[in-house]
Structures are given as C-alpha cells and as structure tokens.
Write a protein that holds these residues in place. Structure first.
Motif, PDB file in Angstrom:
ATOM      1  N   ARG A   1       0.947  -1.258   0.088  1.00 25.93           N
ATOM      2  CA  ARG A   1       0.081   0.159   0.022  1.00 25.93           C
ATOM      3  C   ARG A   1       0.941   1.198  -0.047  1.00 25.93           C
ATOM      4  O   ARG A   1       0.852   2.239  -0.718  1.00 25.93           O
ATOM      5  CB  ARG A   1      -1.017  -0.063   1.372  1.00 25.93           C
ATOM      6  CG  ARG A   1      -1.881   1.123   1.260  1.00 25.93           C
ATOM      7  CD  ARG A   1      -2.944   1.121   2.304  1.00 25.93           C
ATOM      8  NE  ARG A   1      -4.067   2.003   2.241  1.00 25.93           N
ATOM      9  CZ  ARG A   1      -3.976   3.033   3.111  1.00 25.93           C
ATOM     10  NH1 ARG A   1      -3.440   3.000   4.087  1.00 25.93           N
ATOM     11  NH2 ARG A   1      -5.258   3.849   2.660  1.00 25.93           N
ATOM     12  N   ALA A   2       1.883   1.251   0.878  1.00 25.28           N
ATOM     13  CA  ALA A   2       2.866   2.526   0.889  1.00 25.28           C
ATOM     14  C   ALA A   2       3.455   2.584  -0.372  1.00 25.28           C
ATOM     15  O   ALA A   2       3.533   3.906  -1.080  1.00 25.28           O
ATOM     16  CB  ALA A   2       3.823   2.056   1.964  1.00 25.28           C
ATOM     17  N   ALA A   3       4.216   1.640  -1.254  1.00 19.32           N
ATOM     18  CA  ALA A   3       4.697   1.528  -2.406  1.00 19.32           C
ATOM     19  C   ALA A   3       3.591   2.161  -3.489  1.00 19.32           C
ATOM     20  O   ALA A   3       4.214   3.159  -4.114  1.00 19.32           O
ATOM     21  CB  ALA A   3       5.105   0.307  -2.874  1.00 19.32           C
ATOM     22  N   LEU A   4       2.511   1.770  -3.348  1.00 24.61           N
ATOM     23  CA  LEU A   4       1.473   2.474  -4.378  1.00 24.61           C
ATOM     24  C   LEU A   4       1.180   3.650  -4.243  1.00 24.61           C
ATOM     25  O   LEU A   4       1.186   4.554  -5.255  1.00 24.61           O
ATOM     26  CB  LEU A   4       0.364   1.493  -4.466  1.00 24.61           C
ATOM     27  CG  LEU A   4       0.553   0.020  -5.114  1.00 24.61           C
ATOM     28  CD1 LEU A   4      -0.662  -0.752  -5.212  1.00 24.61           C
ATOM     29  CD2 LEU A   4       1.005   0.229  -6.717  1.00 24.61           C
ATOM     30  N   ALA A   5       1.136   4.140  -2.790  1.00 21.66           N
ATOM     31  CA  ALA A   5       0.860   5.496  -2.447  1.00 21.66           C
ATOM     32  C   ALA A   5       1.771   6.606  -3.131  1.00 21.66           C
ATOM     33  O   ALA A   5       1.584   7.461  -3.437  1.00 21.66           O
ATOM     34  CB  ALA A   5       0.345   5.762  -1.023  1.00 21.66           C
ATOM     35  N   ASP A   6       3.012   5.836  -2.834  1.00 20.40           N
ATOM     36  CA  ASP A   6       4.223   6.800  -3.413  1.00 20.40           C
ATOM     37  C   ASP A   6       4.334   6.797  -4.779  1.00 20.40           C
ATOM     38  O   ASP A   6       4.726   7.786  -5.308  1.00 20.40           O
ATOM     39  CB  ASP A   6       5.584   6.141  -2.924  1.00 20.40           C
ATOM     40  CG  ASP A   6       6.864   6.877  -3.110  1.00 20.40           C
ATOM     41  OD1 ASP A   6       6.736   8.027  -2.622  1.00 20.40           O
ATOM     42  OD2 ASP A   6       7.589   6.578  -3.644  1.00 20.40           O
ATOM     43  N   LEU A   7       4.071   5.757  -5.450  1.00 20.68           N
ATOM     44  CA  LEU A   7       4.129   5.599  -6.937  1.00 20.68           C
ATOM     45  C   LEU A   7       2.845   6.633  -7.691  1.00 20.68           C
ATOM     46  O   LEU A   7       3.059   7.256  -8.467  1.00 20.68           O
ATOM     47  CB  LEU A   7       3.968   4.296  -7.392  1.00 20.68           C
ATOM     48  CG  LEU A   7       3.956   3.914  -8.790  1.00 20.68           C
ATOM     49  CD1 LEU A   7       4.350   2.595  -9.041  1.00 20.68           C
ATOM     50  CD2 LEU A   7       2.559   4.368  -9.491  1.00 20.68           C
ATOM     51  N   LEU A   8       1.798   6.793  -7.011  1.00 19.23           N
ATOM     52  CA  LEU A   8       0.523   7.291  -7.555  1.00 19.23           C
ATOM     53  C   LEU A   8       0.478   8.618  -6.884  1.00 19.23           C
ATOM     54  O   LEU A   8      -0.382   9.600  -7.453  1.00 19.23           O
ATOM     55  CB  LEU A   8      -0.744   6.630  -7.265  1.00 19.23           C
ATOM     56  CG  LEU A   8      -0.779   5.064  -7.913  1.00 19.23           C
ATOM     57  CD1 LEU A   8      -1.989   4.219  -7.471  1.00 19.23           C
ATOM     58  CD2 LEU A   8      -0.739   5.350  -9.451  1.00 19.23           C
ATOM     59  N   GLY A   9       0.993   9.108  -5.767  1.00 16.29           N
ATOM     60  CA  GLY A   9       0.765  10.368  -5.113  1.00 16.29           C
ATOM     61  C   GLY A   9      -0.574  10.361  -4.408  1.00 16.29           C
ATOM     62  O   GLY A   9      -0.892  11.447  -4.349  1.00 16.29           O
ATOM     63  N   ARG A  10      -1.124   9.335  -3.921  1.00 19.36           N
ATOM     64  CA  ARG A  10      -2.588   9.267  -3.597  1.00 19.36           C
ATOM     65  C   ARG A  10      -2.725   8.009  -2.531  1.00 19.36           C
ATOM     66  O   ARG A  10      -2.006   6.968  -2.958  1.00 19.36           O
ATOM     67  CB  ARG A  10      -3.531   9.420  -4.674  1.00 19.36           C
ATOM     68  CG  ARG A  10      -3.797   8.092  -5.455  1.00 19.36           C
ATOM     69  CD  ARG A  10      -4.799   8.115  -6.535  1.00 19.36           C
ATOM     70  NE  ARG A  10      -4.120   9.088  -7.563  1.00 19.36           N
ATOM     71  CZ  ARG A  10      -4.655   8.947  -8.606  1.00 19.36           C
ATOM     72  NH1 ARG A  10      -5.852   8.451  -8.963  1.00 19.36           N
ATOM     73  NH2 ARG A  10      -4.379   9.761  -9.634  1.00 19.36           N
TER      74      ARG A  10
END
Length: 244
Positions: free
Chosen positions: A162-171
């Motif tokens: 979840r943290a990796a995707l939030a960082d990738l997407l900015g949301r």
C-alpha cells in the motif's frame, strides 16, 4: 432488456478478469481476447449496465445509487491491460479496478509456472491507467498465498504494498485483492489494519463483507448466455454484503 433493481443487502456483481490478449497458450484460463472482452462489455451496455471500479461501485451503493452498476476488476497488473483492455473500457465508458504488484513492476507472472510468461506493468504503465480514470489497488507485493504467509510476510504484502503504491501514485490506495482469492480471518484483519477500505476475494464464504467481496470469474468462454447465468447465480449463491 434491463435488470431490475437490487434490494439493499444483496450481493453487488463484481467481475474478475486477468489478462486481455493472445490466448494461444492459456492453461489457467486467465486470458480473454480483446474481441471477447468487447462483446462482454457490449452485453453489459445492452442490458443498461455499466462497468465501474470497486471504489465507485461501493460509493454508489452506500448512497443507494448503484442500480445499473457492475464492478470490473483486473488482477495481477498485466501489461496488456494498457494496450488491449484500456481502449475498450474507454470506448464503452467503463472504468475498472486494476490490482497490481508493486514488488514485481516490469516483471512477469512467475507464480504461474509452468505456463506462459506474461509481462507486468511498469510504474509508468500503472500511472497511465490511473490517469485514464482506473482505480489502482494492491494485489500484495509479490503474489503469495497470504493464508500460508508468516506474520512478517503478511505485513509486508499488505502494509508495504500500500505504501509503495501510494508513493508511486501520489495518493492513498484503498483497495486490496487477495492473491489466488484465498482469505481467512487473520488475513482480513491484516488488510483492515493496513488501512484498506475494501478488498476482493473470490468466494469468501462467511467472511463476506466490504473487506472480502465475492467475485465471478469471467473468461473467454463466457458468451451472453453464460454471462446471464453467472449474474443470476451470483445473486443466489453469495451471502449478502452489508456495511456498504
């Protein structure tokens, strides 16, 4: 012919896809051709239905406004989602939830061995799908059976993905999908603790709820008649989903 409205507390229909492309070698039946996907989307539209992401479906359901909406999900994050599925979804005014593996960006589906290797989306591909209005959810970091994972692995596959995707997407990322559809109470608790708001399984049985949504596998053999039967049987066989 249009479907009648569903009563509160019934089961939202969520379709489960994987790859869209060449089916020359497809031992696990995870692939539909673009031609078949388009016919399936046309079937939905002809019945007054529209495919949407899980987030959009649940938000509409909470407002009592989900009549005519069907959840569309694509597991694993195959690169062919952008090249073959996305143009068709746009053409038919549909959205979907794409469940990806941030621990395997640009890799392939090694978990399907033996079987054909299929490339997975890169970070840029995931961003493109998001920019086109698709919901991005986590499928874990690396596609492991979470019911057999130790506590450290379970935490990494849920929290770190979840943290990796939030960082990738900015949301923030609200959606999760259980690899292989396998889920138990311990895994649901880990997904909840990681901060996800909804999660998809296949047939979660008594665990059915916003963090264990049942889905129907859709494949190449699903013609109009089979789609109609699957939709009707889903309502009869699945437990009602409450809390959304």
């Amino acid at each position: 012919m249009r479907d009648t409205a569903e009563r509160p507390g019934t089961v939202p229909w969520v379709a489960m896809y994987h790859s869209v492309g060449d089916r020359t070698c497809d031992p696990y039946r995870i692939t539909v051709t673009p031609e078949r996907l388009e016919r399936q989307l046309l079937w939905l539209r002809a019945r007054g239905l529209r495919g949407v992401s899980v987030a959009e479906l649940l938000a509409a359901r909470a407002r009592g406004a989900d009549h005519g909406l069907v959840g569309l999900t694509f597991d694993d994050g195959y690169a062919d989602f952008v090249t073959d599925a996305l143009p068709l979804l746009r053409r038919h005014a549909c959205t979907a939830t794409l469940y990806v593996l941030p621990g395997r960006l640009g890799g392939d589906n090694t978990w399907d061995s033996p079987g054909p290797r299929k490339p997975l989306l890169t970070a840029d591909g995931i961003r493109r799908a998001a920019a086109e209005g698709m919901e991005i959810g986590s499928h874990g970091l690396t596609h492991v059976d979470l019911t057999a994972a130790d506590d450290l692995t379970l935490k990494a596959e849920t929290v770190e993905s979840r943290a990796a995707l939030a960082d990738l997407l900015g949301r923030d990322v609200d959606g999760f999908c259980y690899p292989y559809g396998r889920v138990d109470a311990r895994v649901v608790a880990a997904v909840r603790a990681a901060g996800y708001r909804h999660a998809c399984a296949i047939d979660p049985g008594p665990l059915t709820g916003p963090l264990a949504l049942p889905r129907v596998h859709i494949g190449e053999r699903d013609t109009a008649v089979r789609l109609l039967l699957k939709r009707r049987l889903h309502r009869l066989r699945r437990r009602p989903v409450v809390g959304v």
